[in-house]
Design a protein around this motif. Structure first.
Motif, mmCIF file in Angstrom:
data_model
loop_
_atom_site.group_PDB
_atom_site.id
_atom_site.type_symbol
_atom_site.label_atom_id
_atom_site.label_comp_id
_atom_site.label_asym_id
_atom_site.label_seq_id
_atom_site.Cartn_x
_atom_site.Cartn_y
_atom_site.Cartn_z
ATOM 1 N N THR A 148 60.844 50.828 -67.122
ATOM 2 C CA THR A 148 61.145 51.949 -66.238
ATOM 3 C C THR A 148 61.523 53.219 -67.004
ATOM 4 O O THR A 148 61.699 54.282 -66.384
ATOM 5 N N ASN A 149 61.631 53.146 -68.318
ATOM 6 C CA ASN A 149 62.140 54.281 -69.084
ATOM 7 C C ASN A 149 61.269 55.546 -68.989
ATOM 8 O O ASN A 149 61.809 56.649 -68.896
ATOM 9 N N PRO A 150 59.934 55.451 -69.020
ATOM 10 C CA PRO A 150 59.141 56.697 -68.965
ATOM 11 C C PRO A 150 59.432 57.544 -67.735
ATOM 12 O O PRO A 150 59.438 58.774 -67.811
ATOM 13 N N GLY A 151 59.679 56.903 -66.604
ATOM 14 C CA GLY A 151 59.914 57.659 -65.383
ATOM 15 C C GLY A 151 61.364 58.004 -65.129
ATOM 16 O O GLY A 151 61.667 59.025 -64.498
ATOM 17 N N GLU A 152 62.284 57.162 -65.625
ATOM 18 C CA GLU A 152 63.691 57.325 -65.271
ATOM 19 C C GLU A 152 64.592 57.632 -66.466
ATOM 20 O O GLU A 152 65.743 58.035 -66.279
ATOM 21 N N GLY A 153 64.084 57.431 -67.686
ATOM 22 C CA GLY A 153 64.909 57.624 -68.868
ATOM 23 C C GLY A 153 64.371 58.722 -69.761
ATOM 24 O O GLY A 153 63.846 59.728 -69.290
ATOM 25 N N VAL A 154 64.472 58.507 -71.073
ATOM 26 C CA VAL A 154 64.040 59.521 -72.034
ATOM 27 C C VAL A 154 63.594 58.846 -73.320
ATOM 28 O O VAL A 154 64.125 57.797 -73.706
ATOM 29 N N GLY A 155 62.593 59.418 -73.983
ATOM 30 C CA GLY A 155 62.145 58.928 -75.280
ATOM 31 C C GLY A 155 61.279 57.682 -75.184
ATOM 32 O O GLY A 155 61.004 57.164 -74.103
ATOM 33 N N GLY A 156 60.850 57.201 -76.353
ATOM 34 C CA GLY A 156 60.086 55.959 -76.421
ATOM 35 C C GLY A 156 58.645 56.114 -75.985
ATOM 36 O O GLY A 156 58.207 57.191 -75.549
ATOM 37 N N PRO A 157 57.877 55.039 -76.097
ATOM 38 C CA PRO A 157 56.469 55.085 -75.706
ATOM 39 C C PRO A 157 56.307 55.183 -74.200
ATOM 40 O O PRO A 157 57.159 54.721 -73.437
ATOM 41 N N SER A 158 55.207 55.766 -73.778
ATOM 42 C CA SER A 158 54.909 55.866 -72.346
ATOM 43 C C SER A 158 53.828 54.887 -71.913
ATOM 44 O O SER A 158 53.571 54.739 -70.713
ATOM 45 N N ASP A 159 53.205 54.221 -72.879
ATOM 46 C CA ASP A 159 52.136 53.268 -72.579
ATOM 47 C C ASP A 159 52.730 52.017 -71.943
ATOM 48 O O ASP A 159 53.460 51.267 -72.587
ATOM 49 N N PRO A 160 52.457 51.741 -70.664
ATOM 50 C CA PRO A 160 53.064 50.589 -69.997
ATOM 51 C C PRO A 160 52.666 49.252 -70.610
ATOM 52 O O PRO A 160 53.375 48.259 -70.429
ATOM 53 N N SER A 161 51.563 49.223 -71.350
ATOM 54 C CA SER A 161 51.100 47.949 -71.897
ATOM 55 C C SER A 161 51.982 47.445 -73.032
ATOM 56 O O SER A 161 51.892 46.271 -73.414
ATOM 57 N N VAL A 162 52.842 48.311 -73.600
ATOM 58 C CA VAL A 162 53.721 47.860 -74.687
ATOM 59 C C VAL A 162 55.189 47.899 -74.287
ATOM 60 O O VAL A 162 56.066 47.618 -75.115
ATOM 61 N N LEU A 163 55.471 48.234 -73.041
ATOM 62 C CA LEU A 163 56.844 48.222 -72.557
ATOM 63 C C LEU A 163 57.146 46.879 -71.895
ATOM 64 O O LEU A 163 56.242 46.136 -71.525
ATOM 65 N N PHE A 164 58.431 46.569 -71.740
ATOM 66 C CA PHE A 164 58.802 45.275 -71.168
ATOM 67 C C PHE A 164 60.157 45.385 -70.481
ATOM 68 O O PHE A 164 60.897 46.367 -70.643
ATOM 69 N N THR A 165 60.488 44.350 -69.732
ATOM 70 C CA THR A 165 61.795 44.224 -69.100
ATOM 71 C C THR A 165 62.510 43.008 -69.689
ATOM 72 O O THR A 165 61.900 42.178 -70.383
ATOM 73 N N ALA A 166 63.786 42.888 -69.369
ATOM 74 C CA ALA A 166 64.529 41.703 -69.799
ATOM 75 C C ALA A 166 63.918 40.439 -69.198
ATOM 76 O O ALA A 166 63.857 39.387 -69.845
ATOM 77 N N ASP A 167 63.440 40.530 -67.955
ATOM 78 C CA ASP A 167 62.802 39.368 -67.323
ATOM 79 C C ASP A 167 61.534 38.964 -68.058
ATOM 80 O O ASP A 167 61.200 37.765 -68.138
ATOM 81 N N ASP A 168 60.799 39.934 -68.596
ATOM 82 C CA ASP A 168 59.595 39.615 -69.362
ATOM 83 C C ASP A 168 59.944 38.768 -70.585
ATOM 84 O O ASP A 168 59.238 37.801 -70.910
ATOM 85 N N VAL A 169 61.016 39.134 -71.276
ATOM 86 C CA VAL A 169 61.427 38.367 -72.460
ATOM 87 C C VAL A 169 61.884 36.974 -72.051
ATOM 88 O O VAL A 169 61.583 35.985 -72.729
ATOM 89 N N GLY A 170 62.605 36.880 -70.944
ATOM 90 C CA GLY A 170 62.988 35.566 -70.447
ATOM 91 C C GLY A 170 61.778 34.690 -70.172
ATOM 92 O O GLY A 170 61.768 33.497 -70.500
ATOM 93 N N ALA A 171 60.736 35.290 -69.592
ATOM 94 C CA ALA A 171 59.503 34.538 -69.337
ATOM 95 C C ALA A 171 58.818 34.154 -70.641
ATOM 96 O O ALA A 171 58.214 33.070 -70.733
ATOM 97 N N ASP A 172 58.901 35.017 -71.667
ATOM 98 C CA ASP A 172 58.332 34.683 -72.972
ATOM 99 C C ASP A 172 58.927 33.393 -73.526
ATOM 100 O O ASP A 172 58.250 32.624 -74.214
ATOM 101 N N LEU A 173 60.204 33.169 -73.248
ATOM 102 C CA LEU A 173 60.928 32.030 -73.812
ATOM 103 C C LEU A 173 60.869 30.781 -72.933
ATOM 104 O O LEU A 173 61.392 29.730 -73.328
ATOM 105 N N ALA A 174 60.256 30.898 -71.776
ATOM 106 C CA ALA A 174 60.223 29.788 -70.827
ATOM 107 C C ALA A 174 59.613 28.540 -71.465
ATOM 108 O O ALA A 174 58.585 28.611 -72.141
ATOM 109 N N GLY A 175 60.259 27.417 -71.243
ATOM 110 C CA GLY A 175 59.751 26.136 -71.731
ATOM 111 C C GLY A 175 60.235 25.735 -73.104
ATOM 112 O O GLY A 175 60.016 24.593 -73.531
#
Length: 217
Positions: A148-175
């Motif tokens: 959500t940073n590009p729209g609501e925050g500041v700085g960092g990449p704007s390409d959504p394909s390389v951004l993530f959420t905490a839930d995404d990392v949790g899913a990465d670790l699933a299993g």
């Protein structure tokens, strides 16, 4: 600490164009997660100019700092020699792509992925290998610009394909067995000179004594 899909040559040029791309101070979330922990062995993946590696080494940690930019590592070594020469034996600067680098299982008491922005599949591979590298009671810290940073925050990449959420990392670790997610949230980070905060995804994971993750390739 790459923040987009540029290749190593692009990052070499970017690092060579300025004295420091990033601040020399450690990331606030790294400090928050690791300041109270006893020194051990740490792995900094996507270390960039080494601000987190240098902070850890100054606190007595033995650090492996990995980055695919030779120029970033050169600057990290120079910064270390100029500002913290006593830490020289404590950092191994490793020139390698994080996608190719496979840490040995159960070999680090802390692993840091700070603002390492990769496509989803690549991030998942790196995060799972990082988790496998933890010793019991070791901590994995993953932090980056939130989706959500590009729209609501500041700085960092704007390409959504390389951004993530905490839930995404949790899913990465699933299993994966033997892991406990201690913290997973979107956090605000004040940025000097900007009226808005940056929005970061922050995940802190601890390897429990139960379970054996083994080697992930």
């Amino acid at each position: 600490m790459p923040a987009g899909p540029m290749d190593a040559a692009d990052w070499d040029a970017r690092y060579a164009a300025a004295e420091l791309i990033w601040t020399a101070e450690p990331n606030r979330w790294v400090v928050e997660a690791l300041a109270a922990r006893p020194a051990g062995s740490a792995l900094d993946l996507g270390a960039g100019e080494g601000r987190n590696a240098l902070w850890l080494a100054a606190r007595g940690w033995e650090v492996t700092a990995v980055d695919f930019s030779a120029e970033a590592l050169r600057k990290g070594r120079a910064l270390q020699a100029a500002r913290a020469p006593l830490t020289l034996p404590r950092i191994a600067w490793v020139h390698d792509d994080v996608l190719a680098y496979v840490p040995a299982p159960s070999s680090f008491s802390a692993v840091v992925l700070a603002y390492l922005h990769l496509p989803d599949d690549a991030r998942r591979t790196v995060v799972r290998r990082a988790a496998a590298a933890l010793v019991p009671d070791g901590v994995l810290l993953v932090v980056g610009h939130d989706r959500t940073n590009p729209g609501e925050g500041v700085g960092g990449p704007s390409d959504p394909s390389v951004l993530f959420t905490a839930d995404d990392v949790g899913a990465d670790l699933a299993g994966l067995p033997g892991l406990e997610i201690r913290r997973a949230q979107r956090v605000r980070r004040p940025v000097d000179g900007h009226p808005r905060d940056a929005l970061d995804a922050l995940v802190e994971v601890v390897r429990t004594t139960e379970g054996n993750i083994g080697r992930l390739v």
